[in-house]
Design a protein around this motif. Structure first.
Motif, mmCIF file in Angstrom:
data_model
loop_
_atom_site.group_PDB
_atom_site.id
_atom_site.type_symbol
_atom_site.label_atom_id
_atom_site.label_comp_id
_atom_site.label_asym_id
_atom_site.label_seq_id
_atom_site.Cartn_x
_atom_site.Cartn_y
_atom_site.Cartn_z
ATOM 1 N N LEU A 148 14.626 -87.779 45.891
ATOM 2 C CA LEU A 148 15.432 -87.050 46.873
ATOM 3 C C LEU A 148 16.808 -87.700 46.995
ATOM 4 O O LEU A 148 17.834 -87.005 46.996
ATOM 5 N N LEU A 149 16.848 -89.015 47.067
ATOM 6 C CA LEU A 149 18.127 -89.732 47.134
ATOM 7 C C LEU A 149 18.965 -89.452 45.887
ATOM 8 O O LEU A 149 20.175 -89.221 45.981
ATOM 9 N N GLN A 150 18.334 -89.432 44.734
ATOM 10 C CA GLN A 150 19.048 -89.140 43.486
ATOM 11 C C GLN A 150 19.659 -87.740 43.545
ATOM 12 O O GLN A 150 20.781 -87.528 43.108
ATOM 13 N N GLN A 151 18.929 -86.780 44.097
ATOM 14 C CA GLN A 151 19.440 -85.408 44.203
ATOM 15 C C GLN A 151 20.611 -85.340 45.180
ATOM 16 O O GLN A 151 21.598 -84.646 44.926
ATOM 17 N N ILE A 152 20.521 -86.058 46.295
ATOM 18 C CA ILE A 152 21.608 -86.066 47.280
ATOM 19 C C ILE A 152 22.881 -86.647 46.662
ATOM 20 O O ILE A 152 23.980 -86.084 46.809
ATOM 21 N N LEU B 80 12.465 -79.500 47.221
ATOM 22 C CA LEU B 80 11.113 -79.605 46.668
ATOM 23 C C LEU B 80 10.624 -81.054 46.716
ATOM 24 O O LEU B 80 9.478 -81.319 47.096
ATOM 25 N N LEU B 81 11.484 -81.982 46.366
ATOM 26 C CA LEU B 81 11.111 -83.404 46.382
ATOM 27 C C LEU B 81 10.896 -83.902 47.814
ATOM 28 O O LEU B 81 10.044 -84.761 48.051
ATOM 29 N N TYR B 82 11.640 -83.352 48.764
ATOM 30 C CA TYR B 82 11.422 -83.700 50.165
ATOM 31 C C TYR B 82 10.028 -83.249 50.607
ATOM 32 O O TYR B 82 9.287 -84.017 51.217
#
Length: 192
Positions: A166-170, A156-158
């Protein structure tokens, strides 16, 4: 590209630390005191990350995700209480945390716009609410729900073009996957 505010760094950073500390906690299970130290720290930083994240949703007037985050609060308190006391949270709080799951999921239907974002919002919300509840009870299945949450939210953030989050989710996926892997290995070795 969106601007990164203090709330982003604090909220995202503390939520990420929660995943890192859960991973360390799983690796420290052989030492009882170290395990409980990291478990306490994981739940405390998770709860401390909530106000900055709520501020982000307030500033963006994103009431849906603000409501879902609030729905996870009782389970966060269950996790903190269980970690601090080394016992289960009170039954009344556990029931509130459990009832918050269907209420939080129902809230996602209020913001239905299209199937693509709705599916990601629903899956991310389910992963957050159920994963937080399951992990507050120290259940391994909570990691699976967190992986669902971080993957759906990352997608969703992408789509929204938010590279910082997005980096935080990865990174959260990496720590959560590792914590799950370590728990599964230790569980398999204990039963073998």
């Amino acid at each position: 590209m969106d601007s990164i505010a203090l709330e982003d760094v604090l909220g995202g950073g503390l939520y990420l630390l929660n995943k890192l500390f859960l991973d360390i906690m799983e690796r420290r299970k052989s030492s009882v005191e170290a395990y409980w130290f990291w478990r306490k720290l994981a739940w405390i930083v998770y709860l401390l990350g909530l106000p900055p994240v709520l501020m982000i949703f307030y500033h963006e007037q994103d009431w849906l995700f603000g409501a879902v985050e609030l729905g996870g609060t009782p389970a966060m308190f269950c996790g903190v209480i269980a970690a601090m006391s080394r016992k289960n949270a009170p039954a009344w709080l556990d029931r509130i945390a459990l009832y918050a799951i269907p209420v939080g999921l129902a809230v996602t239907f209020l913001d239905f716009r299209d199937w693509h974002t709705f599916a990601l919002q629903f899956l991310g919300s389910a992963g957050f609410l159920i994963g937080t509840y399951e992990l507050s009870k120290d259940r391994q299945s909570g990691y699976n729900w967190f992986l669902l949450m971080n993957t759906a939210t990352g997608a969703l953030l992408y789509v929204q073009g938010r590279p910082f989050w997005l980096l935080q989710q990865i990174l959260s996926i990496i720590f959560t996957f590792d914590a799950r892997r370590v728990r599964r290995l230790k569980t398999a070795n204990a039963t073998a």
